[in-house]
Design a protein around this motif. Structure first.
Motif, short mmCIF file in Angstrom:
data_model
loop_
_atom_site.label_atom_id
_atom_site.label_comp_id
_atom_site.label_asym_id
_atom_site.label_seq_id
_atom_site.Cartn_x
_atom_site.Cartn_y
_atom_site.Cartn_z
N GLY A 29 0.78 -1.23 0.00
CA GLY A 29 0.00 0.00 0.00
C GLY A 29 0.81 1.28 0.00
O GLY A 29 0.25 2.37 0.14
N LYS A 30 2.11 1.19 -0.18
CA LYS A 30 2.98 2.37 -0.10
C LYS A 30 2.70 3.38 -1.22
O LYS A 30 2.64 4.59 -0.98
CB LYS A 30 4.45 1.94 -0.12
N THR A 31 2.54 2.88 -2.45
CA THR A 31 2.31 3.78 -3.59
C THR A 31 0.98 4.53 -3.44
O THR A 31 0.90 5.73 -3.72
CB THR A 31 2.32 2.99 -4.91
N THR A 32 -0.05 3.83 -2.99
CA THR A 32 -1.35 4.47 -2.77
C THR A 32 -1.24 5.55 -1.71
O THR A 32 -1.81 6.64 -1.83
CB THR A 32 -2.39 3.42 -2.35
N TYR A 33 -0.51 5.26 -0.65
CA TYR A 33 -0.27 6.24 0.41
C TYR A 33 0.39 7.49 -0.15
O TYR A 33 0.00 8.62 0.17
CB TYR A 33 0.60 5.60 1.49
N CYS A 34 1.39 7.29 -1.02
CA CYS A 34 2.11 8.43 -1.61
C CYS A 34 1.17 9.29 -2.44
O CYS A 34 1.23 10.53 -2.40
CB CYS A 34 3.27 7.93 -2.47
N LYS A 35 0.29 8.64 -3.20
CA LYS A 35 -0.66 9.39 -4.02
C LYS A 35 -1.59 10.22 -3.14
O LYS A 35 -1.91 11.37 -3.45
CB LYS A 35 -1.47 8.43 -4.89
N HIS A 36 -2.03 9.63 -2.04
CA HIS A 36 -2.93 10.34 -1.12
C HIS A 36 -2.26 11.55 -0.51
O HIS A 36 -2.85 12.64 -0.45
CB HIS A 36 -3.42 9.39 -0.02
N ILE A 37 -1.05 11.37 -0.04
CA ILE A 37 -0.39 12.48 0.65
C ILE A 37 0.03 13.58 -0.33
O ILE A 37 0.13 14.74 0.03
CB ILE A 37 0.82 11.96 1.47
N GLU A 38 0.24 13.20 -1.60
CA GLU A 38 0.58 14.21 -2.62
C GLU A 38 -0.64 15.04 -3.01
O GLU A 38 -0.52 16.22 -3.34
CB GLU A 38 1.15 13.52 -3.86
N THR A 39 -1.82 14.42 -3.00
CA THR A 39 -3.02 15.11 -3.47
C THR A 39 -3.83 15.75 -2.35
O THR A 39 -4.73 16.54 -2.62
CB THR A 39 -3.92 14.12 -4.24
N THR A 40 -3.53 15.40 -1.09
CA THR A 40 -4.26 16.01 0.02
C THR A 40 -3.96 17.50 0.12
O THR A 40 -2.81 17.91 0.04
CB THR A 40 -3.88 15.32 1.35
N ARG A 41 -4.98 18.30 0.28
CA ARG A 41 -4.81 19.76 0.31
C ARG A 41 -4.90 20.36 1.70
O ARG A 41 -4.99 21.57 1.85
CB ARG A 41 -5.89 20.41 -0.58
N THR A 42 -4.84 19.51 2.72
CA THR A 42 -4.98 20.03 4.08
C THR A 42 -3.64 20.33 4.74
O THR A 42 -3.58 20.61 5.92
CB THR A 42 -5.75 19.01 4.95
N HIS A 43 -2.55 20.24 3.97
CA HIS A 43 -1.25 20.53 4.54
C HIS A 43 -0.62 21.73 3.84
O HIS A 43 -1.06 22.15 2.76
CB HIS A 43 -0.32 19.31 4.44
N ARG A 205 -2.61 -0.67 8.32
CA ARG A 205 -2.84 -2.03 7.88
C ARG A 205 -3.59 -2.01 6.55
O ARG A 205 -2.98 -1.88 5.51
CB ARG A 205 -3.55 -2.82 8.97
N GLU A 206 -4.89 -2.09 6.56
CA GLU A 206 -5.61 -2.10 5.28
C GLU A 206 -6.26 -0.77 4.95
O GLU A 206 -6.74 -0.56 3.85
CB GLU A 206 -6.66 -3.23 5.29
N THR A 207 -6.27 0.15 5.90
CA THR A 207 -6.84 1.47 5.67
C THR A 207 -5.85 2.53 6.15
O THR A 207 -4.97 2.26 6.97
CB THR A 207 -8.18 1.65 6.41
N TYR A 208 -6.03 3.75 5.63
CA TYR A 208 -5.14 4.86 5.99
C TYR A 208 -5.90 5.92 6.77
O TYR A 208 -7.06 6.20 6.50
CB TYR A 208 -4.57 5.54 4.73
N ASP A 209 -5.20 6.53 7.71
CA ASP A 209 -5.69 7.73 8.37
C ASP A 209 -4.73 8.85 7.98
O ASP A 209 -3.73 9.09 8.65
CB ASP A 209 -5.72 7.54 9.89
#
Length: 309
Positions: A29-43, A205-209
């Motif tokens: 799930g590392k690549t999916t995590y990277c996509k999420h953190i790159e596209t999140t606009r709350t930071h 684990r299977e979901t991200y916060d």
């Protein structure tokens, strides 16, 4: 006084940087995590995604890793050195140095790494996207953080082997099954109780916060690594080593029983051999006092049994 003012001005112009080192086997799930953190606009920080797969193909070079002169290991060292140069350029807000470093990386690895010095945000999060299954791999990046006064934290993707294999098989270009199994077996999970520098770690684990990840990134950007706590080497009593040995034997037996439900016989044999070897190495470290101190022996007996296997 004139020189003093120049130094202060230079420091004020420096950017703040944090290293987010990812830990997990392929397809965890590392690549999916990277996509999420790159596209999140709350930071309010710039994200730099450093994907090791783009620079070094694990499936092609993995067998050479155990050899100190193997090309896989040498290229990892080369990439780490070049990334340190890039990080210095970003921190110092030096456009010329950054452009030269990026050009060198492209010539060396054939990969275009896109990084620009932002005028909007002065903070940067470098996401180090690699398997990092050995603790020594992560420690190399911690040394960079300490040397350059950067923030540092780990994100650990803890998923069952069966799920990782299922996800990997669904990929367009799956990695060899043997590679995934081998990395899963060898994975040294982050453990802040035994290793102080690993306390800054979030586990998915299977979901991200993603809010948790972003808040930790913000904190670590503002809190550079100041030093690494060293555990004093004190030999452990043989009776304690024997007690841990018995606990680990029971733990290995239970782990092998679970593994029989998901692993073919060939993989089970490799898995059992690795567990026995790791147990022997761990007991040797305990005898030398390299894993725990006498004042926390009772606590660490259970921690070791629960986390290392």
């Amino acid at each position: 006084m004139h020189i003093y003012n120049i130094v202060i001005s230079t420091k004020l112009n420096m950017n703040r940087i944090c290293l987010n080192v990812l830990v997990g086997v392929p397809a965890s799930g590392k690549t999916t995590y990277c996509k999420h953190i790159e596209t999140t606009r709350t930071h309010t920080f710039n994200v730099v995604h450093v994907c090791y797969d783009s620079f070094i193909r694990v499936d092609a070079q993995y067998d050479l890793f155990s050899n100190d002169t193997g090309s896989y290991k040498l290229r990892r060292k080369k990439l780490l050195s070049l990334m340190e140069t890039i990080i210095v350029a970003v921190k110092e807000n030096d456009r010329e140095k950054l452009e030269n470093s990026l050009t060198y990386v492209e010539n060396e690895f054939g990969v275009v790494l896109k990084i620009s010095l932002s005028t909007d945000y002065k903070d940067y999060l470098f996401v180090i996207d690699d398997n990092m299954y050995y603790r020594s791999m992560r420690l190399e990046w911690l040394k960079v953080a300490k040397k350059l006064s950067l923030g540092f934290f780990q994100t650990f993707f803890d998923i069952p082997l069966a799920l990782a294999l299922q996800r990997n098989q669904a990929r367009i270009s799956p990695i060899q099954k043997e590679v995934v199994v081998s990395m899963w077996i060898r994975l040294e999970k982050p453990c802040g109780d035994l290793h102080q520098w690993e306390k800054q770690c979030i586990c998915f684990r299977e979901t991200y916060d993603m809010n948790t990840a972003i808040e930790l990134a913000k904190y670590c950007i503002k809190t550079p690594v100041q030093g690494v706590i060293k555990i004093q080497s004190v030999p452990m009593e043989q009776s304690k080593v024997h007690q841990i040995d018995l606990l680990l034997r029971k733990r290995i037996s239970k782990r092998m029983a679970r593994a029989k439900e998901t692993m073919p016989s060939n993989d089970l044999e490799v898995f059992a051999h690795h567990l026995q070897k790791q147990k022997a190495n761990l007991l040797d470290q305990l005898r030398k006092g390299e894993c725990c101190r006498p004042d926390v022996v009772e606590k660490n007996i259970q921690i070791i049994a629960d986390t290392l296997f």
